[in-house]
Design a protein around this motif. Structure first.
Motif, PDB file in Angstrom:
ATOM      1  N   GLU A 164     -54.435  32.330 -11.433  1.00 36.40           N
ATOM      2  CA  GLU A 164     -54.554  30.878 -11.491  1.00 36.40           C
ATOM      3  C   GLU A 164     -53.553  30.247 -12.453  1.00 36.40           C
ATOM      4  OE1 GLU A 164     -58.392  29.113 -11.713  1.00 36.40           O
ATOM      5  OE2 GLU A 164     -59.395  30.820 -10.783  1.00 36.40           O
ATOM      6  N   HIS A 183     -63.630  33.868 -12.906  1.00 36.29           N
ATOM      7  CA  HIS A 183     -62.252  33.484 -12.603  1.00 36.29           C
ATOM      8  C   HIS A 183     -61.318  34.649 -12.915  1.00 36.29           C
ATOM      9  CE1 HIS A 183     -63.825  29.205 -13.144  1.00 36.29           C
ATOM     10  NE2 HIS A 183     -63.397  29.273 -11.904  1.00 36.29           N
ATOM     11  N   SER A 210     -59.201  28.262 -16.439  1.00 35.67           N
ATOM     12  CA  SER A 210     -59.396  27.537 -15.193  1.00 35.67           C
ATOM     13  C   SER A 210     -59.846  26.103 -15.451  1.00 35.67           C
ATOM     14  CB  SER A 210     -60.432  28.253 -14.321  1.00 35.67           C
ATOM     15  OG  SER A 210     -60.712  27.503 -13.158  1.00 35.67           O
TER      16      SER A 210
END
Length: 471
Positions: A164, A183, A210
């Motif tokens: 991410e 995540h 995140s």
């Protein structure tokens, strides 16, 4: 001489092996396969006699042995055996699963049914064969928990994830999944970010990166939990970095707590011992419960701040006045800050204006060279950039020149308003920071100190000139 039944059994096993490559053929008409047991909802297992309850995501595989008699499939069902090693599955559940093979054979009216039976077992494994909870002896605890952890890592390593942060596809073997929010980031991005936060002392941002992470709060903000030292070591970060994180985090909490008293010895000035913030001995022994306890303390302090700052209690009596320094072990009185004099001695609070020489010099430097946050009064110093500041601690927006609070929705309007004469069109003053070109006129408390310092130096200059003339 091969019969038609032999050909039919061989064909079914070979077809089954093409679908399940892990199927092993033991004899011409016998085979075995291990089926993964990964329930969609982790199974609650109570280990006796300690009554410890653990959520287990992966359980040892179910081993299925298949033996096809000569009468199969037209006249007889297959012979199946089910077992798990270690034996964690109840015998009654095993018997029920074995009987299902005979039921399926009858349902298929003598047709080939091995694929349907294996599919049934795989679907049943997703619900842990109908078990909502399980009680097992404590002797199986370590083996089951270690297997679950190992399988979770092995399956994760084989997957591919989009980090991410760098947005590149990475194999799970070079990634890390956050424990609380799940995540996934590549280890390199995590280490770069977290090490940078810790090296700069920004421990309040040692959390998941995140944008979707965090628990919504009634005020519209998100409550994001800091990572625990245990998880930082798993990522992994170096032991030295994790120790620095834990110590700075503890130090910030102690400094923000108005009930903490400091050692009166000028060469020590350590905090008093308290169960609220136990001294860190080994971060490797800190568990998640330590972090959760700290978060509860932090939540309580935030609620106290919302209702106004709490003043130090000076009316403490008796043994409640006794404090012990956690560094030099000096026993002293919380009220008068003298060495402990017993609980029957009457004492008065020490004058807060009685500062040591070092304290006064430090205070003078801070007042002359920093601009305090208008919300939490934390001193801030600019290293570079514009004069719109965001407080490192409480995230308030303010003007570095005059110390005024700025609205978050339009902080730059302050510098474009002609009414703000001291700051109008001065957004980029001192762009290189205090140490670069630090000569600038300030407002607020810092400006007052600046003016006072100027006139003090001017008075000294005039006095020196008069002394020179007299001589």
């Amino acid at each position: 001489m091969a019969t038609a039944a032999d050909d039919e059994r061989t064909e079914e096993l070979e077809t089954l092996q093409s679908i399940y490559p892990e199927l092993v053929l033991d004899e011409p008409f016998a085979a075995h396969i291990e089926l993964l047991v990964a329930p969609t909802t982790p199974l609650s297992i109570t280990f006796e006699p300690a009554q410890e309850v653990h959520k287990v995501a992966y359980l040892p595989p179910l081993r299925l042995k298949i033996d096809l008699p000569i009468e199969y499939p037209a006249e007889a069902p297959p012979n199946v055996e089910l077992a798990a090693s270690p034996s964690w599955l109840p015998s009654g559940t095993v018997d029920k699963l074995v009987k299902e093979a005979h039921s399926l054979w009858e349902e298929y009216s003598g047709g080939q049914m091995l694929f349907a039976y294996i599919s049934y077992l795989q679907e049943a494994a997703e619900t842990t064969f109908g078990l909502s909870e399980l009680t097992l002896p404590n002797s199986l605890k370590d083996e089951l928990l270690q297997y679950s952890k190992r399988m979770k890592r092995e399956l994760f390593d084989k997957e591919t994830f989009d980090c991410e942060v760098c947005l590149e596809p990475k194999k799970g073997s070079v990634c890390y999944r956050m424990e609380r929010c799940s995540h996934v980031f590549c280890v390199q991005c995590l280490q770069d970010y977290l090490n940078n936060c810790i090296s700069e002392g920004d421990v309040n941002n040692v959390k998941c990166m995140s944008a979707d992470c965090g628990k919504p709060m009634p005020n519209g903000k998100k409550k994001e939990r800091l990572l625990s030292p245990k998880e930082l070591l798993q990522i992994p970060l170096s032991l030295q970095a994790v120790e620095r994180f834990a110590k700075i985090k503890r130090k910030k909490k102690i400094e923000a707590d108005p009930t903490i008293i400091y050692c009166p010895r000028s060469w020590c000035q350590g905090a008093m011992r308290t169960d609220k913030y136990p001294k860190i001995k080994d971060v490797r022994e800190m568990d998640d419960s330590d972090s959760e306890a700290e978060e509860e303390v932090e939540t309580t302090s935030e609620e106290e701040q919302a209702s106004g700052p709490e003043k130090r209690r000076v009316g403490t009596s008796g043994m409640d006045r006794l404090a012990v320094c956690e560094d030099c072990t000096l026993a002293f009185c919380k009220v008068c800050l003298a060495s402990w004099h017993g609980d029957f001695v009457r004492c008065e609070p020490r004058d807060k204006n009685q500062l040591t020489e070092e304290d006064q010099a430090s205070l003078n430097y801070i007042m002359r060279n920093t601009s305090p946050c208008p919300t939490c009064s934390v001193p801030c110093q600019k290293s570079f950039g514009c004069n719109h500041m965001t407080c490192f601690q409480c995230k308030s927006h303010f003007c570095y020149l005059c110390g005024a609070w700025l609205p978050p929705e339009n902080p730059y309007g302050h510098f474009g308003n002609p009414k703000n004469k001291g700051c109008y069109n001065r957004l980029m003053d001192m762009v290189e920071g205090d140490m670069g070109n630090g000569e600038a006129q300030f407002g607020g408390a810092r400006g007052a100190e600046q003016i006072a310092d100027f006139w003090e130096q001017e008075a000294m200059r005039i006095q020196n000139e008069l002394n020179a003339q007299d001589s």
